[in-house]
Design a protein around this motif. Sequence first.
Motif, PDB file in Angstrom:
ATOM      1  N   GLY A   1       0.837  -1.206   0.000  1.00 40.56           N
ATOM      2  CA  GLY A   1       0.000   0.000   0.000  1.00 40.56           C
ATOM      3  C   GLY A   1       0.867   1.250   0.000  1.00 40.56           C
ATOM      4  O   GLY A   1       0.634   2.197  -0.764  1.00 40.56           O
ATOM      5  N   ALA A   2       1.908   1.240   0.847  1.00 39.56           N
ATOM      6  CA  ALA A   2       2.813   2.391   0.926  1.00 39.56           C
ATOM      7  C   ALA A   2       3.516   2.608  -0.404  1.00 39.56           C
ATOM      8  O   ALA A   2       3.687   3.742  -0.858  1.00 39.56           O
ATOM      9  N   ALA A   3       3.900   1.492  -1.059  1.00 40.13           N
ATOM     10  CA  ALA A   3       4.608   1.609  -2.337  1.00 40.13           C
ATOM     11  C   ALA A   3       3.693   2.183  -3.417  1.00 40.13           C
ATOM     12  O   ALA A   3       4.126   2.996  -4.246  1.00 40.13           O
ATOM     13  N   ILE A   4       2.403   1.791  -3.389  1.00 40.48           N
ATOM     14  CA  ILE A   4       1.470   2.329  -4.387  1.00 40.48           C
ATOM     15  C   ILE A   4       1.222   3.813  -4.119  1.00 40.48           C
ATOM     16  O   ILE A   4       1.211   4.638  -5.035  1.00 40.48           O
ATOM     17  N   LEU A   5       1.057   4.162  -2.829  1.00 41.13           N
ATOM     18  CA  LEU A   5       0.877   5.574  -2.462  1.00 41.13           C
ATOM     19  C   LEU A   5       2.082   6.386  -2.927  1.00 41.13           C
ATOM     20  O   LEU A   5       1.935   7.506  -3.446  1.00 41.13           O
ATOM     21  N   ASP A   6       3.270   5.804  -2.767  1.00 37.76           N
ATOM     22  CA  ASP A   6       4.513   6.435  -3.217  1.00 37.76           C
ATOM     23  C   ASP A   6       4.438   6.757  -4.712  1.00 37.76           C
ATOM     24  O   ASP A   6       4.744   7.871  -5.136  1.00 37.76           O
TER      25      ASP A   6
END
Lengths: 214, 214
Positions: free
Chosen positions: B51-56
């Motif tokens: 999720g954090a990587a997609i938000l990134d």
Amino acid sequence: MDSDKSGEATKINIQEPKAETKGKGIIAGALAPVIVAAKAARRPRKGWKKGAAILDLVLRLSAIVAGFAATSLMGTTDQTLPFFTQFFQFHAEYNDLPTFLFFVIANAIASGYLVLSLPFSIVCIIRSHASGPRLLLIILDSVMMGLTTSAASASAAIVYLAHNGNSSANWNAFCQQFGNFCQQVSSAVVASLIAATLLLSLVVVSAFALRKMK
Amino acid sequence: MDSDKSGEATKINIQEPKAETKGKGIIAGALAPVIVAAKAARRPRKGWKKGAAILDLVLRLSAIVAGFAATSLMGTTDQTLPFFTQFFQFHAEYNDLPTFLFFVIANAIASGYLVLSLPFSIVCIIRSHASGPRLLLIILDSVMMGLTTSAASASAAIVYLAHNGNSSANWNAFCQQFGNFCQQVSSAVVASLIAATLLLSLVVVSAFALRKMK
């Protein structure tokens, strides 16, 4: 430490890790060697983390010095020229320019934050595996880096104008007249840029330390 | 590691692994359920990381838009007033002021970097446990955040002067005459500030993601 049970029973012979013996008491059963091995593997990483935490504290102290230097240098700029006309006395102070006022406020906030962050930095040295304070520090350091950078570069733009002026906009340089003022303001900008660079290195150190926290 | 079986009883003789060796021995029997449990516990964390990587990636794409908007808005500012004297035509362009030139260069560099960083961001989505690319991104993002912030705030200081002038320094506002020029420059500064804020949030997201990588 040797525990030796001979006879029909299981015989376990465990040599204790030297240096900061952490294995307190008797660790029994089949898990014991695994636990000991895990602890041993973690030791060099812990040293790395402690080193990073100490570097963090040193950088933080330097940034405090730079921040306070910037604030006080800019906050005390005040030059009155030795000549004056009937209606006007030539006088330059930092709050003649709103950008310099912002500079003082921003650097004061950043220095204050850096002082308040010292206990967290010390906590990171003592409990070097704690990632909570480290995360808090990296986030707030980034924000303060932004604040300090913006103050320093806005003032740098104004200082540049004060030194060189701009013929297109018809803005005259006033550094010929207010030499001391300009010099002090330039030093403050340099100090603030140093503080911003130190804050950037704090972010980098914290990022490395967070990565190693596995 | 010595394992010694004598007589009827099992005798296990374990020497401590010295630091680097991570205990790559055979973990059998009793440990298996522990490993499975650890893997299960790691699963929600992996979702978080993805999720954090997609938000990134989303934040990065937004920052690219903002960065290019800032660069192109500032780079195309050009206003010629409809009246002129015999010797002089009133004309304003971004490179009349060195700060605006710096703004264009800095924002172009930041936008270029953001485009080049996209593959790394995608690698972080695919291999969400890889902390190497994440660390690289957080460090370069911080540097670019500093660059964008400094460009935006230096230009903001000049735009403020252009709008309001400064009576102490005898610098006149020229926005009454060059209205369109000032409007476009102000929009560019706002776009660059948005890009800087997005880069700050990228640093924060990466810090959280690095922390969860345990």
